[in-house]
Motif scaffolding. Sequence first.
Motif, PDB file in Angstrom:
ATOM      1  N   SER A   1     -39.204  66.634  11.119  1.00 27.73           N
ATOM      2  CA  SER A   1     -37.766  66.526  10.851  1.00 27.73           C
ATOM      3  C   SER A   1     -37.351  67.667   9.928  1.00 27.73           C
ATOM      4  N   ARG A   2     -36.067  67.859   9.857  1.00 33.13           N
ATOM      5  CA  ARG A   2     -35.540  68.901   8.983  1.00 33.13           C
ATOM      6  C   ARG A   2     -35.952  68.633   7.541  1.00 33.13           C
ATOM      7  N   ALA A   3     -35.868  67.363   7.117  1.00 31.76           N
ATOM      8  CA  ALA A   3     -36.205  67.005   5.741  1.00 31.76           C
ATOM      9  C   ALA A   3     -37.692  67.244   5.455  1.00 31.76           C
TER      10      ALA A   3
ATOM     11  N   HIS B   1     -43.769  73.598  17.091  1.00 32.95           N
ATOM     12  CA  HIS B   1     -43.750  72.444  17.987  1.00 32.95           C
ATOM     13  C   HIS B   1     -44.785  71.441  17.494  1.00 32.95           C
ATOM     14  N   GLN B   2     -44.405  70.170  17.478  1.00 28.37           N
ATOM     15  CA  GLN B   2     -45.338  69.135  17.044  1.00 28.37           C
ATOM     16  C   GLN B   2     -46.135  68.621  18.225  1.00 28.37           C
TER      17      GLN B   2
ATOM     18  N   VAL C   1     -47.672  76.566  15.748  1.00 30.53           N
ATOM     19  CA  VAL C   1     -46.770  77.704  15.880  1.00 30.53           C
ATOM     20  C   VAL C   1     -46.759  78.114  17.347  1.00 30.53           C
ATOM     21  N   GLN C   2     -45.583  78.091  17.963  1.00 33.84           N
ATOM     22  CA  GLN C   2     -45.442  78.516  19.358  1.00 33.84           C
ATOM     23  C   GLN C   2     -45.184  80.019  19.447  1.00 33.84           C
TER      24      GLN C   2
ATOM     25  N   TYR D   1     -38.710  71.048  18.951  1.00 32.49           N
ATOM     26  CA  TYR D   1     -38.967  72.396  18.450  1.00 32.49           C
ATOM     27  C   TYR D   1     -38.147  72.669  17.200  1.00 32.49           C
ATOM     28  N   ALA D   2     -38.697  73.522  16.343  1.00 34.45           N
ATOM     29  CA  ALA D   2     -37.986  73.941  15.135  1.00 34.45           C
ATOM     30  C   ALA D   2     -38.101  75.457  15.035  1.00 34.45           C
ATOM     31  N   ARG D   3     -37.066  76.061  14.477  1.00 32.71           N
ATOM     32  CA  ARG D   3     -37.061  77.506  14.254  1.00 32.71           C
ATOM     33  C   ARG D   3     -36.843  77.716  12.762  1.00 32.71           C
TER      34      ARG D   3
END
Length: 182
Positions: free
Chosen positions: A97-99, A175-176, A149-150, A121-123
């Motif tokens: 999550s963002r937090a 990516h988790q 890390v993708q 996905y997160a950037r």
Amino acid sequence: MSTAVNKIRAALAGQQQAVQAFWAERTPQERKLLTIGGVVAGLALVYAVFFEPAWTGRAELQKSLPELRQNAAQLQALAREAGELARQAPVQVAPMSRASLDASLKARGLTPQSLSLTGEYARVQLNGVPFASVMLWLDGLRREGRIAVQEATITAQTVQDKAVAGQVNATFSLHQSPGATR
């Protein structure tokens, strides 16, 4: 083929006659001495070929047997432990999550330039951060949150066209891995 066999037989007969002539020329004392010498040489050959290797091999096995038993016991214990671990439910990790990403960044002393989440996905963009801290942060994500890390872009930070030692600008797509609870 019969001519070859006949030649061999003739050669053996000639050898036999030569041995008999040699034996007939010897005195009874020489014959006794040669017989005893032949028996001793034969026994030595039998001992060297059959008994000695078996005896020393047995002694070496007796020496290594306790170690081999200990290794077998360790392997059995490891196999039992592996079986127990396979039966256990996998550890569930919290979803990304963002937090959670923001907290992990702050724990390593990193401040993101930008942080965005899109589905799984997160950037993350980091500017002017220590390279070692970034690597420790990524290792922590991988170990604790199954986050991989993708895509990564890491460049040395420059000031007036000179690289700043240990400082980098980095952008990551994360990516988790499956198995995280949602």
